[in-house]
Design an enzyme around this catalytic site. Structure first.
Site, PDB file in Angstrom:
ATOM      1  N   LYS A 161      64.751  31.003  86.658  1.00 53.03           N
ATOM      2  CA  LYS A 161      65.625  31.836  85.698  1.00 53.03           C
ATOM      3  C   LYS A 161      64.795  32.228  84.494  1.00 53.03           C
ATOM      4  CE  LYS A 161      70.179  31.594  87.597  1.00 53.03           C
ATOM      5  NZ  LYS A 161      71.490  31.268  87.395  1.00 53.03           N
ATOM      6  N   LYS A 174      66.218  32.741  98.156  1.00 56.62           N
ATOM      7  CA  LYS A 174      67.666  32.455  98.158  1.00 56.62           C
ATOM      8  C   LYS A 174      68.201  33.827  98.216  1.00 56.62           C
ATOM      9  CE  LYS A 174      70.266  30.986  94.429  1.00 56.62           C
ATOM     10  NZ  LYS A 174      71.311  30.188  93.899  1.00 56.62           N
ATOM     11  N   LYS A 191      73.834  36.255  93.624  1.00 59.47           N
ATOM     12  CA  LYS A 191      74.376  37.429  93.210  1.00 59.47           C
ATOM     13  C   LYS A 191      73.834  38.340  92.293  1.00 59.47           C
ATOM     14  CE  LYS A 191      77.716  34.260  91.812  1.00 59.47           C
ATOM     15  NZ  LYS A 191      77.255  33.178  91.076  1.00 59.47           N
TER      16      LYS A 191
HETATM   17  N1  AQP Z   1      71.999  31.438  98.745  1.00 64.27           N
HETATM   18  C1  AQP Z   1      72.933  30.622  98.975  1.00 64.27           C
HETATM   19  N2  AQP Z   1      73.064  29.982  99.873  1.00 64.27           N
HETATM   20  C2  AQP Z   1      73.964  28.857 100.131  1.00 64.27           C
HETATM   21  N3  AQP Z   1      74.679  28.427  98.894  1.00 64.27           N
HETATM   22  C3  AQP Z   1      74.821  29.158  97.810  1.00 64.27           C
HETATM   23  N4  AQP Z   1      75.123  29.080  96.702  1.00 64.27           N
HETATM   24  C4  AQP Z   1      74.625  30.079  95.860  1.00 64.27           C
HETATM   25  N5  AQP Z   1      73.707  30.836  96.526  1.00 64.27           N
HETATM   26  C5  AQP Z   1      73.501  30.162  97.983  1.00 64.27           C
HETATM   27  C6  AQP Z   1      76.076  28.024  96.136  1.00 64.27           C
HETATM   28  O1  AQP Z   1      77.315  28.961  95.597  1.00 64.27           O
HETATM   29  C7  AQP Z   1      77.940  27.834  94.658  1.00 64.27           C
HETATM   30  C8  AQP Z   1      78.104  28.739  93.403  1.00 64.27           C
HETATM   31  O2  AQP Z   1      76.850  29.105  92.953  1.00 64.27           O
HETATM   32  P1  AQP Z   1      76.902  29.455  91.384  1.00 64.27           P
HETATM   33  O3  AQP Z   1      77.727  30.426  91.009  1.00 64.27           O
HETATM   34  O4  AQP Z   1      77.071  28.322  90.482  1.00 64.27           O
HETATM   35  O5  AQP Z   1      75.638  29.925  91.014  1.00 64.27           O
HETATM   36  P2  AQP Z   1      73.994  29.827  91.781  1.00 64.27           P
HETATM   37  O6  AQP Z   1      73.938  28.809  92.461  1.00 64.27           O
HETATM   38  O7  AQP Z   1      72.943  30.167  90.613  1.00 64.27           O
HETATM   39  O8  AQP Z   1      74.409  31.255  92.892  1.00 64.27           O
HETATM   40  P3  AQP Z   1      73.715  32.412  92.832  1.00 64.27           P
HETATM   41  O9  AQP Z   1      74.431  33.662  93.473  1.00 64.27           O
HETATM   42  O10 AQP Z   1      72.108  32.575  92.750  1.00 64.27           O
HETATM   43  O11 AQP Z   1      74.140  33.030  91.228  1.00 64.27           O
HETATM   44  P4  AQP Z   1      73.109  33.707  90.046  1.00 64.27           P
HETATM   45  O12 AQP Z   1      72.300  34.968  90.552  1.00 64.27           O
HETATM   46  O13 AQP Z   1      73.935  34.114  88.875  1.00 64.27           O
HETATM   47  O14 AQP Z   1      72.217  32.580  89.567  1.00 64.27           O
HETATM   48  C9  AQP Z   1      76.884  26.701  94.467  1.00 64.27           C
HETATM   49  O15 AQP Z   1      77.592  25.744  95.184  1.00 64.27           O
HETATM   50  C10 AQP Z   1      75.627  27.281  95.015  1.00 64.27           C
HETATM   51  O16 AQP Z   1      74.956  26.053  95.604  1.00 64.27           O
END
Ligand code: AQP
Length: 336
Positions: free
Chosen positions: A119, A201, A204
């Site tokens: 990040k 990965k 969002k």
């Molecule tokens: N690509 C993924 N595959 C499987 N699990 C995933 N998770 C996120 N992306 C994947 C799981 O979703 C839960 C919530 O995630 P989060 O909102 O805490 O943030 P994150 O892990 O940083 O997810 P994002 O989508 O990548 O958000 P941004 O873009 O804002 O950083 C967690 O249990 C995560 O493991």
């Protein structure tokens, strides 16, 4: 039952950031597994809005998404009567414990977190202290409720390990205070990859819309995005090294159909990638359809969502308050 034979019901906890429209990765890696725990565990699921401001958010969007994530929790089968659904910023103990635990977390440990490195590279103009201490807040979310198990995707495993280390360190210094949590990472679907760059990965906050399936995307959009998914120059649907795009699509197909990779290979033997991508799009759109229908109804009833938030905050605060009092006592703070 005599008091000594009462067995404490185990606790499960997880959270999702309202930092963007939720993806298929959030759904398969986390959200779709949450309801499995509700019959046997005391469950807490929160919308972790405090975490989301480590990256700049547009306030009106953050507010809207907070309602949306809560509505998605319920749409995915979580019954607010059977588990505690709440918004993190409504329970001030999260921020309070986070400060105390930051004094038990080492600079070197936080520096090693891959999410911080990723990040920081992505938001080079805003490498704030919150981005660095994010894992301490996550540890506090978990340890506040004495969670035994934390359902997460693979990307959060390193943060969960740090939460365990912090709990063990505190327990070691002051006698047992926190339950040391275990991760629950699904065998399949824990690491859903980008459709545009399948070595990365699915996230969002990805700027490329074609890389990401959103839970709330329409059927047509879902099918179109899968048709555009990056694969390879081969034509054979096979779960093999060097075929990251196809492996990712097979994983998604398997999650929605329950079929093994061998069965999928046999089913698409001799049929090209076009057929396979369309089939993945169809099963995914079918699987998400009921979630979307329930979601639309819930979003039309804000007062109901607010009553869930209010009840959830009240129940969560009760549990969180107990842990914070215990921690303050152990640290030597004066209680009045
Ligand atoms: N690509 C993924 N595959 C499987 N699990 C995933 N998770 C996120 N992306 C994947 C799981 O979703 C839960 C919530 O995630 P989060 O909102 O805490 O943030 P994150 O892990 O940083 O997810 P994002 O989508 O990548 O958000 P941004 O873009 O804002 O950083 C967690 O249990 C995560 O493991």
């Amino acid at each position: 039952m005599p008091e000594e034979t009462v067995i404490r019901k185990k606790t499960a906890l997880s959270g999702i950031q309202p930092s963007g429209n939720l993806t298929l990765g959030n759904y398969l890696g986390a959200l779709s597994n949450f309801s499995e725990f509700t019959s046997e565990y005391n469950c807490y699921y929160c919308v972790v809005d405090l975490h989301s401001i480590t990256v700049r958010q547009i306030p009106a969007e953050l507010r809207r998404r907070t309602y949306e994530v809560l509505a998605l929790y319920i749409s995915c089968g979580l019954d607010p009567e059977k588990c505690t659904l709440f918004v993190q910023s409504h329970v001030h103990e999260h921020a309070e414990l986070s400060w105390m635990l930051s004094c038990f977390t080492m600079f070197g440990e936080l520096s090693r977190m891959t999410q911080f490195k990723d990040k920081s590279a992505k938001h080079a103009d805003n490498i704030n202290a919150g981005l660095f201490t994010y894992p301490v807040l996550m540890a506090s979310d978990i340890l506040l409720y004495q969670a035994d198990v934390v359902p997460i995707g693979q990307d959060q495993k390193q943060h969960l390990e740090l939460a365990r280390d912090i709990a063990e360190r505190f327990n070691g210094v002051f006698s047992p205070t926190f339950t040391v949590p275990e991760p629950y990472i699904p065998k399949i679907g824990a690491n859903i990859m980008s459709l545009a760059e399948p070595t990365k990965k699915m996230s969002k906050s990805d700027a490329n819309e074609n890389a990401v399936i959103r839970i709330l995307d329409t059927r047509d959009v879902i099918i179109k995005k899968f048709r555009r998914a990056v694969t390879d120059s081969d034509t054979c649907v096979r779960y093999a090294d060097g075929k990251d795009g196809i492996k990712n699509l097979m994983t998604i197909y398997s999650c929605f159909t329950g079929k093994s990779y061998d069965e999928i290979e046999r089913e698409f033997d001799g049929r090209g990638y076009g057929d396979f991508k369309s089939a993945v799009g169809e099963v995914c759109a079918d699987g998400l359809q009921p979630v979307k229908e329930r979601f639309d109804k819930l979003m039309a009833d804000k007062p109901y969502l607010e009553s869930v938030m209010r009840d959830g905050a009240e129940k969560a605060s009760r549990a969180a308050g107990k842990t914070v009092s215990k921690v303050k006592r152990k640290l030597g703070f004066v209680t009045l």
